[in-house]
Motif scaffolding. Structure first.
Motif, mmCIF file in Angstrom:
data_model
loop_
_atom_site.group_PDB
_atom_site.id
_atom_site.type_symbol
_atom_site.label_atom_id
_atom_site.label_comp_id
_atom_site.label_asym_id
_atom_site.label_seq_id
_atom_site.Cartn_x
_atom_site.Cartn_y
_atom_site.Cartn_z
ATOM 1 N N LEU A 235 0.832 -1.205 0.000
ATOM 2 C CA LEU A 235 0.000 0.000 0.000
ATOM 3 C C LEU A 235 0.864 1.251 0.000
ATOM 4 O O LEU A 235 0.612 2.196 -0.739
ATOM 5 C CB LEU A 235 -0.920 0.013 1.223
ATOM 6 C CG LEU A 235 -2.130 -0.904 1.178
ATOM 7 C CD1 LEU A 235 -2.879 -0.852 2.495
ATOM 8 C CD2 LEU A 235 -3.060 -0.497 0.050
ATOM 9 N N ILE B 221 -6.312 6.856 -3.113
ATOM 10 C CA ILE B 221 -5.847 5.492 -2.884
ATOM 11 C C ILE B 221 -5.496 5.279 -1.411
ATOM 12 O O ILE B 221 -5.721 4.201 -0.855
ATOM 13 C CB ILE B 221 -4.668 5.128 -3.824
ATOM 14 C CG1 ILE B 221 -4.540 3.620 -3.919
ATOM 15 C CG2 ILE B 221 -3.358 5.697 -3.365
ATOM 16 C CD1 ILE B 221 -5.696 2.951 -4.580
ATOM 17 N N VAL C 92 -8.803 4.668 0.394
ATOM 18 C CA VAL C 92 -9.355 3.350 0.089
ATOM 19 C C VAL C 92 -8.563 2.265 0.813
ATOM 20 O O VAL C 92 -9.122 1.262 1.259
ATOM 21 C CB VAL C 92 -9.352 3.115 -1.437
ATOM 22 C CG1 VAL C 92 -9.770 1.708 -1.761
ATOM 23 C CG2 VAL C 92 -10.288 4.095 -2.117
ATOM 24 N N GLY C 93 -7.244 2.493 0.966
ATOM 25 C CA GLY C 93 -6.401 1.474 1.571
ATOM 26 C C GLY C 93 -6.560 1.345 3.074
ATOM 27 O O GLY C 93 -6.102 0.367 3.655
ATOM 28 N N VAL D 200 -8.878 0.434 4.789
ATOM 29 C CA VAL D 200 -9.575 -0.785 5.208
ATOM 30 C C VAL D 200 -8.619 -1.882 5.630
ATOM 31 O O VAL D 200 -8.981 -2.772 6.393
ATOM 32 C CB VAL D 200 -10.467 -1.358 4.072
ATOM 33 C CG1 VAL D 200 -11.657 -0.477 3.826
ATOM 34 C CG2 VAL D 200 -9.669 -1.564 2.815
#
Ligand code: HEM
Ligand SMILES: Nc1ncnc2c1ncn2[C@@H]1O[C@H](COP(=O)(O)OP(=O)(O)OP(=O)(O)O)[C@@H](O)[C@H]1O
Ligand SMILES: Nc1ncnc2c1ncn2[C@@H]1O[C@H](COP(=O)(O)OP(=O)(O)OP(=O)(O)O)[C@@H](O)[C@H]1O
Ligand SMILES: [Mg+2]
Ligand SMILES: [Mg+2]
Lengths: 65, 204, 219, 248, 219, 204
Positions: free
Chosen positions: D138, D162, D165-166, D168
């Protein structure tokens, strides 16, 4: 004190390779990171065409914002 | 000397043209004319050996170009609708590499000279993808300045070029013709080029 | 000419990087995903390792075949190459070599590292690397034929896989077989020399076959 | 009197504030590091199970914690930058990423060096280890995406998406030990139920955690300053610094 | 708008076919090559089967992501879409759905057939299919974000894998896990409901995130 | 009414233009001129909101286009260098789908009429990839015949078109202007269009 002499310290009860391998690489990472930052700073200095130390005297420019 | 004998072209179920005959001699210019879709591009691709005529023969110095194969290619430069430039390479690299692949290695100075001449001074080191449409076209046309072939086949070389560039290309073509070269070209724009012999081939 | 082709393709690879990295990264991903989905038992993983690495290498190489000619085809460079007075076989050889340098070599270099993740013993790692070193150029050379034949066709991607896959399978079997043999303590020389023979044969015939295919495709 | 935070949200004033803070954090980091290493090597006793190998814990755990924590902080600032279009927070996020990636790498490296003597293998595909590897991906993804985009404003926005979103992945790493039964130990060093761990060990580890904290802050501030200068080179205030010879 | 986007993308897929076929064929190849390279022991293969099928599905889906926007970007259609007065999130949702219809559905339909090759029992086959049916749309939706972010970038291919892979992995683990759980006779509902939750979350957030990314990329 | 105020454009480290001001009223035509690489395409892309000016504002009916967003898009048709046609779809499908995506569904008859008018009769069912360069351009331009937007932004619409097609496009533009539409266009070819107000914007 855990260690009676220096070689015992380095052998780490037989786990020297693993322990020092960990600490060594960590040191390399940290030194590497600092060097990379220094280098980036130097590139920037070159770009500005001056060689003054960025940290030397910077007391008065809060007002410029 | 380039000669076409009874050339015909079929695309899909359409016959684009047939019985095309011409003889292009040293120093001669042939302009292929016709409305959109009349087969100009198709004819030009035949003439440089990229596709084969449905009927008829194409002769170069009296020999069929299919028989000559790479000997013929060594004498031709073709610049088509697609410019054959690589977006990720710089202008200079594009010119050097495309010349080298055409069998003509050129030095960086030669390449730079050609690029300056064609009006790309200061853009040599930019990747082609940031160039404007007209500038891309100039990169492709710069090949004409460094190649040593005698037959040039140009499909709408003037597209996207500004007035200055059109003049420049005209000059280049005229010089090539004066030195005994041959040019086959198409264009929808008007351009008058002075040449020893000028021929018009009207399609459809 | 050969030099120029290779030089140009390498330059493009350096400039775009993505080609090299995509293949390499794909290889790493494929190899690393299996333990996640199959589960973490080391014995099972060790048995599977040579097969997985070889399949991954084959797929990585195959997926990059499409690019071998198609970029040059789309932007008109291939036309120009065809119109150049030099031998087309040489050109194809150059492109295949460049393809190998860009996609094959990184796989070979990466394979031992991935092998360690699967806890492969030392000699097995060595054999794995050698088998890939001999095998990947064959993949590029055979691939060139497939790529040339399917140039500009609808469904090029599938077709190229369909065409080259049957030719790739022997290499896959002998390549993975060599490693498994060495792990089982059986002789692996026969496997490796067979791959070597494949390499020689394809070095001689593949450029020629691919050049003919290119001519057909561009007509 | 409270500090006026809004004043410091402009790159120009943050630049000077950060300049003053860096030496402070550097000094504390060095002191804590020295103390932590001293406690770790000379005060903490040998572990009765693991022998001396356990001393890897003094970098492994701080690095592992920092790796996750820094990601959350990075995503937070990136998100603020995206939502409120504040330049400084986006720069802050870009400055955090390399340090976070470094700590992730250290956690992986020390973990696998610890794993060889303890589990007999460098690497197992267990959930904790795997998700830490994913965390590294990531970080690398965030940095490569930003590096691939030439326009810094666009890079900021793309990176923020990004990074958010990462996020999680973070709870997945943290709870992976509970969700899947794995080799990696969870409880042995837990603060509330750790009789197995000597207080001095725990102390050493915690001191090292704080040292990592201070180090990260110092390095990140420094990097933020450089990014500010890189991005704002055309502005009047940087030109002013230049004239005074304070910026390069 | 949604309808038109889907209609158009499906029409293009039908016209080119290669997109559907490439993905499907890739899936089949990956799954079929393993027995060749790992060896024919049925027990080993049965244990590996869910993992292999899921990895293959993930790779197949990931490889086709590049195409989701890039063709439209290159030929200028995406510009036109951006200039259209309709909501961009809807457009992205349409493209992601079309991507799933074209690449996901064929995988789902094919999976039981491939599972039989590996001698999977009946319920395992059913769970495999259901897990893929729930999981593949998530892959398309998350993939849309990655594809949108990397549009037109140098090295887009690698970047997109690098960006989406970490996000794919949980789905892979739960997907393959569900099948393995059912084969081991343990409950698999938890796995499936987790995938379902992922699906709902990504259905809500992914189009929006991808639309923002597209705007950023095309600026 | 489209207004540009102090527009500036920076590409790489180059400032292409700055302080561009104009006011385009209903029925007005603005021709953007300048040599290759002077920033015409860059300006046009700004005007339709695809990229943002380095400085200055663009107003549509006195509101900033960034604020208007999709309300503005509903009033614009942009045709750029890239034609936005899909090689694998037929001519008819291309036109229908591109119109639908622009928010304007048209029937097959309407589409056919437009294609016949622009000179593609008999080619409706061919995939675009077999068309000639000029025919592809016509497919893109056919959108103008069916769209109902008031502001047309056209980047070198005449490229690759033959003389007949140029005349046709001129007619279409004139009619649009007469009905109160607005046109911003670039071209290196000469074309004289009669309009209520004609403006020339010279770059570089
Ligand atoms: C590559 C291998 C490894 C990785 C990636 C890794 C990763 C991590 C991570 C992410 C944490 C922080 C999570 C948390 O605090 O809950 C952690 C904590 C820890 N790790 Fe590791 N680890 C690895 C190997 C090992 C090994 C081999 C050992 C010891 C045998 C170990 C012992 C610990 C301990 C004791 C903690 C502290 C747990 C706690 O918070 O109570 N790790 N590791
Ligand atoms: N499969 C096919 N079926 C029917 N017609 C076809 C097919 N393939 C090509 N054509 C037609 O062949 C012609 C190709 O023309 P070509 O590209 O040579 O034209 P051109 O004279 O260069 O036109 P332009 O001035 O537009 O460049 C087109 O009219 C095209 O419609
Ligand atoms: N990264 C960059 N660095 C330097 N110059 C750049 C960069 N990107 C673009 N340019 C320049 O910006 C200009 C873009 O021009 P644009 O495409 O707007 O020109 P144009 O007026 O449409 O030209 P044409 O008539 O050829 O279509 C070109 O001159 C190009 O060289
Ligand atoms: Mg033509
Ligand atoms: Mg332009």
């Amino acid at each position: 004190m855990n260690w009676s002499n220096i070689s015992e310290f380095f052998s780490m009860g037989g786990y020297g390779l693993y322990v020092w391998g960990s600490y060594g690489v960590t040191l390399i990472c940290i030194v590497g990171e600092i060097l990379l930052i220094k280098n980036r700073h130097r590139t920037l200095e070159k770009q500005y065409g001056l060689t003054h130390d960025i940290n030397k005297k910077e007391t008065t420019h809060e007002t410029t914002s | 000397m380039l000669q076409g004998i009874n050339l015909a072209c079929v695309r899909g179920d359409r016959e684009l043209f047939k019985d095309i005959n011409f003889l292009l001699e040293s120093g001669g210019l042939m302009q292929v004319r016709g409305p959109n879709g009349s087969g100009k591009t198709s004819l030009l691709r035949m003439l440089c050996g990229l596709s084969h005529p449905a009927a008829g023969d194409i002769l170069w110095e009296d020999q069929n170009i299919r028989a000559l194969d790479s000997d013929f290619f060594a004498a031709v430069t073709y610049i088509g609708h697609l410019s054959g430039t690589k977006d990720d390479l710089t202008v200079l690299e594009n010119l050097q590499i495309s010349s080298a692949l055409a069998g003509m290695e050129i030095s960086t100075e030669q390449a730079n000279d050609a690029l300056h001449y064609i009006g790309l001074k200061g853009r040599e080191a930019l990747p082609v993808k940031v160039l404007s449409q007209g500038q891309r076209r100039r990169v492709a046309l710069a090949r004409l300045l460094v190649c040593k072939t005698s037959l040039w086949i140009l499909d709408e070389p003037l597209v996207a070029l500004d007035v200055m560039a059109v003049k420049l290309v005209r000059g280049v073509l005229e010089e090539h013709l004066q030195q005994g070269g041959m040019v086959v070209m198409t264009t929808h724009q008007e351009i008058d080029i002075s040449a020893a012999s000028i021929m018009e081939l009207q399609l459809a | 000419m050969l030099i120029w082709i290779i030089k140009r393709d390498l330059l493009l690879a350096v400039r775009r990087q993505s080609d090299v990295l995509t293949t390499l990264f794909f290889f790493i991903i494929v190899v690393s995903l299996f333990p996640l989905s199959v589960g973490p038992e080391m014995n099972l993983l060790r048995t599977m390792a040579p097969g997985i690495v070889w399949v991954a290498a084959l797929l990585a190489s195959m997926l990059s075949l499409g690019r071998m000619f198609s970029n040059d085809y789309i932007d008109g460079t291939l036309e120009q190459m065809l119109l150049s007075p030099q031998s087309l076989s040489l050109l194809v050889l150059g492109k295949a070599l460049a393809h190998w340098l860009v996609t094959g070599i990184p796989l070979v270099l990466m394979a031992p590292v991935l092998g360690i993740q699967y806890d492969l013993p030392g000699d097995a790692l060595a054999i794995l690397t050698i088998s890939l070193l001999l095998g990947t150029p064959v993949l590029s050379l055979i691939g060139a034929i497939g790529a040339a034949l399917t140039l500009g066709l609808r469904g090029g991607g599938v077709l190229v896989s369909l065409l080259v896959l049957p030719l790739y399978i022997p290499i896959l079997i002998f390549g993975a077989g060599a490693v498994e043999a060495s792990m089982a303590g059986v002789g692996f020389d026969a496997h490796l020399s067979l791959i070597g023979a494949f390499l020689l044969v394809s070095l001689v015939f593949a450029p020629w076959a691919a050049a003919s295919s290119l001519k057909v495709s561009l007509e | 009197m409270a500090i006026n935070w809004f004043k410091y949200s402009s790159p120009a004033s943050f630049y000077s504030l950060a300049g003053k803070m860096i030496p402070f954090f550097t000094v504390i980091a060095i002191i804590l590091l020295a103390a932590g290493l001293y406690v770790g090597f000379f005060v903490a006793p040998t572990d009765f199970q693991q022998g001396e190998a356990y001393r890897i814990i003094f970098i492994h755990v701080p690095a592992a914690w920092m790796s996750m924590f820094l990601y959350v902080v990075m995503a937070f600032w990136a998100g603020i930058g995206l939502a409120f279009n504040t330049r400084l927070s986006a720069m802050f996020a870009s400055a955090i990423a390399p340090t976070g990636a470094m700590f992730t790498f250290i956690a992986l490296w020390t973990g696998s060096l610890w794993g060889k003597p303890m589990w007999g293998t460098w690497w197992v595909w267990d959930a904790r280890l795997t998700s830490e590897l994913i965390l590294l991906f990531l970080y690398i993804g965030f940095m490569s995406l930003q590096a691939a985009i030439d326009d810094p404003r666009r890079a900021d926005k793309a990176g923020a998406i990004i990074a958010l979103v990462g996020v999680v992945n973070i709870p997945i790493i943290y709870f992976s030990v509970q969700w899947w039964n794995t080799l990696h130990q969870g409880a042995s060093v837990s603060v509330n139920q750790a009789p197995s761990m000597a207080t001095t060990m725990l102390a050493g580890m915690l001191i090292m955690v704080f040292a990592s904290w201070m180090y990260s802050i110092a390095v990140i501030l420094k990097r933020t300053r450089i990014i500010i200068l890189e991005r704002e080179s055309h502005t009047a205030w940087v030109a002013g610094l230049q004239k005074k010879g304070t910026v390069s």
